[in-house]
Design an enzyme around this catalytic site. Sequence first.
Site, PDB file in Angstrom:
ATOM      1  N   MET A   1      -0.498  40.894  31.887  1.00  9.91           N
ATOM      2  CA  MET A   1      -0.368  42.163  31.168  1.00  9.91           C
ATOM      3  C   MET A   1       0.781  42.064  30.166  1.00  9.91           C
ATOM      4  O   MET A   1       1.703  42.887  30.174  1.00  9.91           O
ATOM      5  CB  MET A   1      -0.162  43.341  32.139  1.00  9.91           C
ATOM      6  CG  MET A   1      -1.152  43.323  33.277  1.00  9.91           C
ATOM      7  SD  MET A   1      -1.952  44.862  33.542  1.00  9.91           S
ATOM      8  CE  MET A   1      -0.684  45.821  34.232  1.00  9.91           C
ATOM      9  N   HIS A   2       0.722  41.007  29.378  1.00  4.86           N
ATOM     10  CA  HIS A   2       1.693  40.855  28.317  1.00  4.86           C
ATOM     11  C   HIS A   2       1.160  39.909  27.251  1.00  4.86           C
ATOM     12  O   HIS A   2       0.172  39.200  27.466  1.00  4.86           O
ATOM     13  CB  HIS A   2       3.044  40.360  28.845  1.00  4.86           C
ATOM     14  CG  HIS A   2       2.981  39.286  29.886  1.00  4.86           C
ATOM     15  ND1 HIS A   2       2.366  38.089  29.679  1.00  4.86           N
ATOM     16  CD2 HIS A   2       3.463  39.251  31.158  1.00  4.86           C
ATOM     17  CE1 HIS A   2       2.486  37.351  30.770  1.00  4.86           C
ATOM     18  NE2 HIS A   2       3.132  38.032  31.700  1.00  4.86           N
ATOM     19  N   ALA A   3       1.834  39.931  26.111  1.00  7.52           N
ATOM     20  CA  ALA A   3       1.579  38.959  25.047  1.00  7.52           C
ATOM     21  C   ALA A   3       2.933  38.354  24.697  1.00  7.52           C
ATOM     22  O   ALA A   3       3.980  38.893  25.075  1.00  7.52           O
ATOM     23  CB  ALA A   3       0.960  39.639  23.826  1.00  7.52           C
TER      24      ALA A   3
END
Length: 137
Positions: free
Chosen positions: A53-55
């Site tokens: 749940m990240h970039a």
Amino acid sequence: MVKLDEQIQILDFPDLGDERGNLVVVEGGSAIPFEIKRIFYIYGSDDEVVRGMHANLRSEFVMINVSGTSRVKVDNGSETRIIELNRPRMGLYLKNMVWKEMYDFSPDSVLLVLSNEHYDPEEYIRSYEDYLKMVVK
Ligand code: TYD
């Protein structure tokens, strides 16, 4: 707008094994499209957990389920895809700035992750709202 197809790649590593068993080699700069600076692995997650749940502003990754299976949802703000990692010879390459979520871990899942960057929390984008502002023009 950048196409998701240009930001991710399924890698298929050769098996150098013989009658003694399998052997898979991944070398930075050839089988892996970057020089490897960091390795981490995730195990003991189950089918109720969602990780990632990240970039990342700079980090690129190759994910390999060296044991068991998991799913990765990738998203670039306009396209999404779900990839099942289900064999030790399969890698999923993610360019920087791809949003990712890892889930559906089998009990025996060991998810190995290689990266071109050392860990730097400053380059992680953890808010999907912020991410969308950066990629959707
Ligand atoms: P996190 O980013 O939540 O893991 P995932 O992407 O698998 O969901 O990381 C969990 C914790 O570990 C967090 O405190 C940051 C730390 N961490 C490092 O120190 N170095 C690393 O390379 C990684 C991936 C995480």
